[in-house]
Scaffold this motif. Structure first.
Motif, PDB file in Angstrom:
ATOM      1  N   VAL A 285       0.836  -1.199   0.000  1.00 27.38           N
ATOM      2  CA  VAL A 285       0.000   0.000   0.000  1.00 27.38           C
ATOM      3  C   VAL A 285       0.870   1.248   0.000  1.00 27.38           C
ATOM      4  CG1 VAL A 285      -1.742   1.307   1.287  1.00 27.38           C
ATOM      5  CG2 VAL A 285      -1.905  -1.178   1.148  1.00 27.38           C
ATOM      6  N   GLN A 286       1.938   1.202   0.774  1.00 29.02           N
ATOM      7  CA  GLN A 286       2.832   2.353   0.908  1.00 29.02           C
ATOM      8  C   GLN A 286       3.403   2.792  -0.437  1.00 29.02           C
ATOM      9  OE1 GLN A 286       6.350   1.735   3.370  1.00 29.02           O
ATOM     10  NE2 GLN A 286       5.944   3.698   4.349  1.00 29.02           N
ATOM     11  N   ASP A 287       3.656   1.836  -1.329  1.00 26.21           N
ATOM     12  CA  ASP A 287       4.174   2.179  -2.657  1.00 26.21           C
ATOM     13  C   ASP A 287       3.198   3.046  -3.436  1.00 26.21           C
ATOM     14  OD1 ASP A 287       6.513   0.757  -2.204  1.00 26.21           O
ATOM     15  OD2 ASP A 287       5.814  -1.043  -3.252  1.00 26.21           O
ATOM     16  N   ALA A 288       1.901   2.754  -3.329  1.00 25.78           N
ATOM     17  CA  ALA A 288       0.890   3.472  -4.102  1.00 25.78           C
ATOM     18  C   ALA A 288       0.258   4.632  -3.334  1.00 25.78           C
ATOM     19  CB  ALA A 288      -0.198   2.505  -4.547  1.00 25.78           C
TER      20      ALA A 288
ATOM     21  N   ILE B  82      -1.697   6.853   3.564  1.00 27.52           N
ATOM     22  CA  ILE B  82      -2.592   6.077   4.432  1.00 27.52           C
ATOM     23  C   ILE B  82      -1.847   5.000   5.227  1.00 27.52           C
ATOM     24  CG2 ILE B  82      -4.564   6.548   2.931  1.00 27.52           C
ATOM     25  CD1 ILE B  82      -4.537   3.556   2.183  1.00 27.52           C
ATOM     26  N   VAL B  83      -0.501   5.051   5.174  1.00 26.53           N
ATOM     27  CA  VAL B  83       0.324   4.109   5.936  1.00 26.53           C
ATOM     28  C   VAL B  83       1.081   4.884   7.003  1.00 26.53           C
ATOM     29  CG1 VAL B  83       2.239   2.461   5.797  1.00 26.53           C
ATOM     30  CG2 VAL B  83       0.564   2.578   3.944  1.00 26.53           C
ATOM     31  N   SER B  84       1.085   4.334   8.212  1.00 23.98           N
ATOM     32  CA  SER B  84       1.836   4.976   9.293  1.00 23.98           C
ATOM     33  C   SER B  84       2.776   3.960   9.934  1.00 23.98           C
ATOM     34  CB  SER B  84       0.892   5.577  10.336  1.00 23.98           C
ATOM     35  OG  SER B  84       0.072   4.572  10.885  1.00 23.98           O
ATOM     36  N   GLU B  85       3.778   4.494  10.622  1.00 24.28           N
ATOM     37  CA  GLU B  85       4.767   3.655  11.290  1.00 24.28           C
ATOM     38  C   GLU B  85       4.767   3.984  12.775  1.00 24.28           C
ATOM     39  OE1 GLU B  85       9.546   2.670  10.985  1.00 24.28           O
ATOM     40  OE2 GLU B  85       8.580   3.852   9.425  1.00 24.28           O
ATOM     41  N   ASP B  86       4.729   2.948  13.629  1.00 26.58           N
ATOM     42  CA  ASP B  86       4.728   3.193  15.065  1.00 26.58           C
ATOM     43  C   ASP B  86       6.168   3.260  15.594  1.00 26.58           C
ATOM     44  OD1 ASP B  86       5.645   0.569  15.427  1.00 26.58           O
ATOM     45  OD2 ASP B  86       3.740  -0.181  16.195  1.00 26.58           O
ATOM     46  N   SER B  87       6.312   3.462  16.881  1.00 23.50           N
ATOM     47  CA  SER B  87       7.631   3.630  17.489  1.00 23.50           C
ATOM     48  C   SER B  87       8.475   2.358  17.441  1.00 23.50           C
ATOM     49  CB  SER B  87       7.486   4.105  18.937  1.00 23.50           C
ATOM     50  OG  SER B  87       6.776   3.135  19.690  1.00 23.50           O
ATOM     51  N   HIS B  88       7.868   1.234  17.117  1.00 24.82           N
ATOM     52  CA  HIS B  88       8.594  -0.034  17.007  1.00 24.82           C
ATOM     53  C   HIS B  88       8.945  -0.350  15.554  1.00 24.82           C
ATOM     54  CE1 HIS B  88       7.698  -0.927  21.193  1.00 24.82           C
ATOM     55  NE2 HIS B  88       6.459  -0.535  20.946  1.00 24.82           N
TER      56      HIS B  88
END
Length: 75
Positions: free
Chosen positions: A31-34, A38-44
């Protein structure tokens, strides 16, 4: 992008995920590529998809495909 059936791996138990239940979803990396918005990254460092933000885009895609199909059927 593709849809997948999966189970969370054992390390996800630490984050409260049920590792025995079969889930359905998409891969955040795909999804992140397109749609990186709408993609998120957490602290881990784990990626997640905001599915509620994906739905309106899917609706618009269906509408677009419907128009194309109707045009093809008219020929």
């Amino acid at each position: 992008m593709s849809g997948y059936f999966y189970r969370w791996n054992d390390s996800e138990k630490n984050f409260g995920k049920n590792t025995d239940k079969i889930e359905v979803g998409v891969l955040a990396q795909e999804v992140q590529d397109a749609l990186p918005e709408i993609v998120s990254e957490d602290s881990h460092g784990r990626l997640s998809v905001a599915y509620e933000r994906l739905i309106p885009l899917l609706i618009e895609s269906i509408k677009e495909l419907t128009i194309r199909v109707k045009k093809l059927e008219e020929k």
